[in-house]
Enzyme design. Structure first.
Site, PDB file in Angstrom:
ATOM      1  CG  HIS A   1      19.523 -25.273   1.470  1.00  0.00           C
ATOM      2  ND1 HIS A   1      19.089 -26.170   0.522  1.00  0.00           N
ATOM      3  CD2 HIS A   1      20.609 -24.673   0.966  1.00  0.00           C
ATOM      4  CE1 HIS A   1      19.900 -26.108  -0.530  1.00  0.00           C
ATOM      5  NE2 HIS A   1      20.827 -25.207  -0.284  1.00  0.00           N
ATOM      6  CB  CYS A   2      18.223 -30.586   3.426  1.00  0.00           C
ATOM      7  SG  CYS A   2      16.737 -30.538   4.430  1.00  0.00           S
ATOM      8  CE  LYS A   3      12.773 -33.749  -2.684  1.00  0.00           C
ATOM      9  NZ  LYS A   3      12.594 -35.160  -3.081  1.00  0.00           N
TER      10      LYS A   3
END
Length: 101
Positions: A64-66
């Site tokens: 995941h990221c932002k």
């Protein structure tokens, strides 16, 4: 492997499941807020961390990221390196935190 929704990840965490969760945001972003259990490996550091992840090659990894863009790149990269069960958290950290409110 199909991507995962924030709701599905939360349900699995509440059930005590602990898939490898990798946060590919920058370290400062991870320090500002993180998903419980997430390990921070910034996207640009992923190639040098492959040996550390080798034992997970055939196990589930959730990246995941932002918002989902960088983690989509991470998923593609890991898949190209032979990882067989990589899933992207749809909507990233923003969607996960919004889901929890």
């Amino acid at each position: 492997m199909a991507d995962i929704t924030p709701a599905e990840l939360r349900q699995r965490q509440q059930a005590g499941e602990t898939p490898l969760l990798i946060d590919v945001r920058e370290t400062w972003e991870h320090e500002e807020g993180r998903i419980p259990g997430a390990q921070n490996i910034p996207l640009n550091s992923l190639p040098e961390k492959l040996d550390d992840l080798d034992e997970w090659k055939n196990q589930e990894i959730i990246v995941h990221c932002k918002g989902g863009g960088r983690s989509a790149s991470a998923k593609a990269f890991l898949t190209q390196q032979g990882f067989t069960n990589v899933r992207n958290l749809l909507g990233g950290y923003q969607a996960y935190t919004a889901e929890g409110k």
